[in-house]
Design an enzyme around this catalytic site. Structure first.
Site, short mmCIF file in Angstrom:
data_model
loop_
_atom_site.label_atom_id
_atom_site.label_comp_id
_atom_site.label_asym_id
_atom_site.label_seq_id
_atom_site.Cartn_x
_atom_site.Cartn_y
_atom_site.Cartn_z
N ARG A 38 0.84 -1.19 0.00
CA ARG A 38 0.00 0.00 0.00
C ARG A 38 0.88 1.25 0.00
O ARG A 38 2.06 1.19 0.32
CB ARG A 38 -0.92 0.01 1.23
CG ARG A 38 -2.05 -0.98 1.16
CD ARG A 38 -2.88 -1.01 2.43
NE ARG A 38 -2.13 -1.57 3.56
CZ ARG A 38 -2.61 -1.67 4.80
NH1 ARG A 38 -3.82 -1.22 5.08
NH2 ARG A 38 -1.87 -2.22 5.74
N LYS B 169 1.44 2.24 7.14
CA LYS B 169 1.70 1.46 8.35
C LYS B 169 2.59 2.23 9.32
O LYS B 169 3.23 3.22 8.98
CB LYS B 169 2.37 0.13 7.98
CG LYS B 169 1.42 -0.85 7.32
CD LYS B 169 0.16 -1.11 8.13
CE LYS B 169 0.44 -1.85 9.44
NZ LYS B 169 -0.80 -2.05 10.24
N TYR C 62 -1.20 5.08 10.22
CA TYR C 62 -1.66 4.17 11.27
C TYR C 62 -0.52 3.95 12.25
O TYR C 62 0.63 3.76 11.84
CB TYR C 62 -2.07 2.81 10.68
CG TYR C 62 -3.38 2.82 9.93
CD1 TYR C 62 -4.58 3.11 10.57
CD2 TYR C 62 -3.43 2.53 8.57
CE1 TYR C 62 -5.78 3.12 9.88
CE2 TYR C 62 -4.62 2.54 7.87
CZ TYR C 62 -5.79 2.83 8.54
OH TYR C 62 -6.98 2.84 7.85
N HIS D 212 -1.29 2.38 15.95
CA HIS D 212 -1.63 1.24 16.82
C HIS D 212 -0.60 1.10 17.95
O HIS D 212 0.06 0.07 18.11
CB HIS D 212 -1.71 -0.05 16.01
CG HIS D 212 -2.76 -0.04 14.94
ND1 HIS D 212 -4.12 -0.03 15.20
CD2 HIS D 212 -2.65 0.00 13.57
CE1 HIS D 212 -4.79 -0.01 14.07
NE2 HIS D 212 -3.94 0.01 13.08
N GLU E 83 -6.10 5.76 13.15
CA GLU E 83 -7.10 4.92 13.82
C GLU E 83 -7.79 5.59 15.00
O GLU E 83 -8.76 5.04 15.53
CB GLU E 83 -6.49 3.59 14.26
CG GLU E 83 -5.54 3.65 15.45
CD GLU E 83 -4.12 3.99 15.07
OE1 GLU E 83 -3.26 3.94 15.96
OE2 GLU E 83 -3.85 4.29 13.88
N ASP F 121 -3.66 -5.94 15.37
CA ASP F 121 -2.95 -4.66 15.37
C ASP F 121 -2.99 -3.99 16.73
O ASP F 121 -2.10 -3.20 17.07
CB ASP F 121 -3.58 -3.69 14.34
CG ASP F 121 -3.02 -3.91 12.95
OD1 ASP F 121 -1.85 -4.33 12.84
OD2 ASP F 121 -3.74 -3.65 11.97
N VAL G 292 -2.51 -12.09 10.82
CA VAL G 292 -1.72 -11.17 10.01
C VAL G 292 -2.04 -9.73 10.42
O VAL G 292 -3.20 -9.32 10.44
CB VAL G 292 -2.00 -11.38 8.51
CG1 VAL G 292 -1.28 -10.32 7.67
CG2 VAL G 292 -1.57 -12.78 8.09
#
Length: 372
Positions: A15, A75, A94, A96, A118, A270, A298
């Site tokens: 991505r 990510k 993101y 997390h 998020e 996550d 995953v």
């Protein structure tokens, strides 16, 4: 503003934080966009497409991080990326953080301003930047679970929807939010028997009204979870506490009692995972077995359908990227309380209460660091 787009370096992650269309929108607003060469090559977004949109192509991630005022990613930054961040630089991606002390420490040490997709909210209490990936992950959870139920993948050797004369598999979805709803839709479409567990009676009523007798709705208690999990062929963990570590709703003892070859898909991985036996896996090595139960955990599931995921994510993130670039991060956060909730770390201070509590760190309200 100088906006930077590095290539993602997490395992099996194709991505990209900005599409050429998003870059064109930024340049149209008067901003300069630096794109690391090959950033979108994994999903057929060539350097030429970015150049045509007005981007400047640079040869390395270091050049992006060294020059950009705002870095847009998908990510969480890996340790080598955290080391390239600098004081006052804005990172929008993101994160997390709750289950990841190493990353939190890296961001604190960097002095950067880290805004997490998020935890950005909307006027209806939703999570608009998490929702697109939750939709993808929810749908993928059933695809992945159906594959894991096949015998060569370690499963019981079941077809999710069965065939005439043979019962369909029993699918239990824990959590009736965006992930759960999309998992339900996919499982129903494959003609499985579907049960959803949630602690929100209002949400259970909505699902019951919408799907009727095609699903079973169960109020969440320890006893209900154990009963349903032990009877399931496939369990999808779809719970979320925004910004916080996921609660461990399926214990190791429950897993031991499940039927051999059953499957657990932990979409909450996550945030630390909602199964006690979960640990993060990758697309290259997606599963492991505990007590004869297959675990699919995953941590970047939507990365497997990277092109679809990238365009879905950009549709949601672009207005916020434009606001950050046009106004500067401070004014953008001051004027938009929903974007402000995305602020997790600000120049060495943790500004998300759930992250601070999860890691026993001092919490500084975002309003305080912004001078409100």
């Amino acid at each position: 503003m100088l906006v930077g787009l590095p290539k993602e370096i997490k395992d099996q992650e194709s991505r990209v934080g900005l599409t050429p269309s998003s870059v064109r929108e930024l340049t149209h607003n008067g901003h300069t966009v630096l794109v690391e060469t090959g950033a979108g090559s994994g999903i057929d977004l060539s350097d030429g497409l970015y150049e045509a949109a007005g981007a400047e192509i640079v040869g390395s991630a270091k050049q992006v991080f060294d020059r950009a005022e705002l870095v847009v990613k998908v990510k969480e930054p890996q340790p080598v990326e955290c080391a390239m961040l600098r004081d006052g630089q804005v990172l929008f991606t993101y994160l997390h953080l709750a289950p990841d002390p190493q990353q939190t420490n890296g961001l604190i040490t960097s002095g950067a301003v880290a805004i997490a997709y998020e935890t950005v909210t909307d006027a209806m209490g939703g999570l608009p930047l998490l929702s697109p990936m939750s939709e993808v992950a929810g749908r993928m959870s059933i695809q992945a679970g159906a594959h894991c139920l096949e015998k060569p993948a370690g499963g019981r050797g079941m077809l999710l929807g069965g065939v005439p004369g043979v019962p369909a598999a029993k699918v239990v979805v824990i959590g009736g939010g965006v992930v759960g709803t999309n998992a339900i839709r996919m499982a129903m479409g494959l003609e499985a028997h579907v049960t959803v567990i949630d602690r929100d009676l209002h949400r259970l009523k909505e699902l019951d009204l919408y799907y009727g007798s095609r699903i079973s709705t169960v109020y969440s208690t320890v006893d209900a979870i154990e009963t349903q999990v032990l009877a399931a062929d496939l369990v999808v963990g779809a719970v979320l506490v925004p910004g916080a570590a996921a609660p461990k709703l399926v214990t190791a003892d429950m897993v031991r009692k499940m039927r051999p070859g059953s499957v657990l898909v932990d979409v909450a991985i996550d945030q630390g995972g909602c199964f006690e036996t979960s640990r993060p896996t990758t697309h290259a090595d997606p599963t492991f077995v505990v007590d004869e139960v297959v675990h699919y955990c995953v941590a970047n599931m939507p990365g497997a359908v990277a092109r679809t995921s990238t365009f879905a994510l950009n549709n949601a993130t672009l207005p916020f990227v434009i606001a950050l670039a046009n106004k500067g991060y401070r004014r953008a956060l001051i004027e938009d309380t929903h974007l402000r909730r995305g602020l997790n770390v600000h120049e060495g201070r943790v500004t998300n209460q759930f992250v601070a509590e999860a890691q026993s760190l001092h919490f500084t309200p975002p309003e305080e660091v912004l001078g409100l």
